[in-house]
Design a protein around this motif. Structure first.
Motif, short mmCIF file in Angstrom:
data_model
loop_
_atom_site.label_atom_id
_atom_site.label_comp_id
_atom_site.label_asym_id
_atom_site.label_seq_id
_atom_site.Cartn_x
_atom_site.Cartn_y
_atom_site.Cartn_z
N ASP A 248 -0.25 -5.30 1.01
CA ASP A 248 0.00 -5.68 -0.22
C ASP A 248 0.05 -4.30 -0.98
OD1 ASP A 248 -0.39 -8.11 0.30
OD2 ASP A 248 -2.66 -8.26 -0.17
N GLU A 250 -0.74 -3.70 -4.02
CA GLU A 250 -1.95 -2.92 -4.91
C GLU A 250 -2.89 -2.22 -3.80
OE1 GLU A 250 -2.75 -7.42 -4.25
OE2 GLU A 250 -1.00 -6.13 -4.73
N LYS A 251 -2.49 -2.29 -2.62
CA LYS A 251 -3.72 -1.48 -1.81
C LYS A 251 -2.76 -0.20 -1.09
CE LYS A 251 -6.11 -5.55 -0.06
NZ LYS A 251 -6.47 -6.44 1.09
N GLN A 252 -1.53 0.03 -1.64
CA GLN A 252 -0.85 0.93 -1.17
C GLN A 252 -1.63 2.50 -1.46
OE1 GLN A 252 3.42 0.64 -1.88
NE2 GLN A 252 3.64 -1.17 -0.71
#
Ligand SMILES: [Ca+2]
Ligand SMILES: [Ca+2]
Length: 315
Positions: A248, A250-252
């Motif tokens: 996802d 947002e988790k990068q």
């Protein structure tokens, strides 16, 4: 002649008159034919009586015999009364209303536990490391496989603790040979299809799960496994590009890069259980699987595979 007959009849009459009483009542003054007829009739009656008497006796005897036979039958062949035990069974048999009511055990159904993220066990590998009695960076289970002293941080007294030696691919159990790959404590796995090597500890077993060797499983004695998978990267993306495309957005920002002892750059997953390398059109995944266990017995041996992973052949 007639007079003689009459005298004879009269004489017969006299004789008859003194005969048994059956001949009484015959009036001698009656005509002789009537007297004769009565005599004949009475004689027949007497004869009938004389024949009926034996019949009565016979019937009496038959009835007597029949009666005696019946009495004998009752005495010798009378059905035996029902055994007393049956009567007792019947007497002791409980009436339906006396049978105690069967009480079914109550089954307590545990309420379902609602999912609560706050109760999830820590998923980070560094928070799930099993017992390390001498605090040297190797669990007791790892020290058993590596033949080091689980009660001495520096088993070979070379001033380097056991965990540091393993992490740098040195032999923690003895000075010579110093290199781990020559110690006999690890084996080298060579993948002939996808051109990589790595170390895995003795006591584990390496097995290919697919004919093309794209999936290798390394099994430990304690039902923990390390899997090495090869995935397609047909676009020849860099490792970071490929990895960020899988997670996802947002988790990068949480991507953790590192470099292993072979100088190979890789990425760790946030839970530290998975490591990725990439070369050409493939991505190589090293995944540590502890199943449902709450503690990881071989986290440093997983790190051994990661640190020893190296590409071979030409890119
Ligand atoms: Ca230890
Ligand atoms: Ca040492």
């Amino acid at each position: 002649m007639a007079e003689e007959k009459e005298k004879k009849i009269t004489a017969d009459y006299d004789k008859v008159y003194v005969m048994p009483e059956e001949y009484h009542g015959i009036n001698p003054d009656q005509p002789k034919e009537i007297i004769r007829e009565k005599i004949v009739t009475k004689t027949k009656v007497i004869r009938k009586k004389s024949r009926a008497l034996p019949m009565v006796v016979i019937v009496f005897l038959i009835l007597t015999v029949a009666l005696l036979s019946y009495i004998g039958y009752l005495i010798y062949f009378k059905p035996a009364p029902e055994p007393e035990v049956i009567v007792k069974v019947i007497e002791t048999e409980k009436k339906p209303e006396e049978i105690p009511e069967v009480v079914e055990p109550k089954i307590e159904i545990e309420p379902e536990i609602e999912f609560d993220p706050a109760t999830i066990k820590p998923t980070k590998l560094s928070d799930m490391i099993d017992v390390d009695g001498d605090n040297d960076g190797l669990t007791d289970a790892e020290e058993f496989l590596l033949e080091t002293d689980y009660q001495r941080p520096d088993s070979d007294s070379d001033s380097f603790v056991d965990g540091v030696e393993l992490g740098n691919l040195y032999n923690p159990s003895g000075i010579d040979p110093a290199k781990l790959e020559f110690s006999g404590l690890v084996f080298t796995y060579v993948n002939p299809t996808f051109d990589y090597d790595l170390f895995y500890p003795k006591g584990w077993f390496a097995r290919s799960l697919k004919p093309d060797n794209s999936e290798i499983i390394f099994s430990s004695p304690l039902t923990e496994n390390i899997n090495v998978l090869v995935l397609e990267n047909s676009l020849n993306l860099s490792l970071i590009e490929w990895y960020t495309s899988q997670i996802d957005i947002e988790k990068q920002d949480e991507v953790v890069e590192f470099e292993n002892k072979s100088g190979l750059k890789g990425v760790r997953s946030p839970d530290e259980f998975t490591v990725y390398f990439a070369r050409g059109e493939y991505v190589y995944v090293i995944d540590y699987d502890i199943g449902l266990k709450e503690k990881a017995s071989y986290p440093h041996l997983f790190e051994l595979l990661v640190q020893s992973f190296v590409f071979t052949g030409q890119e």
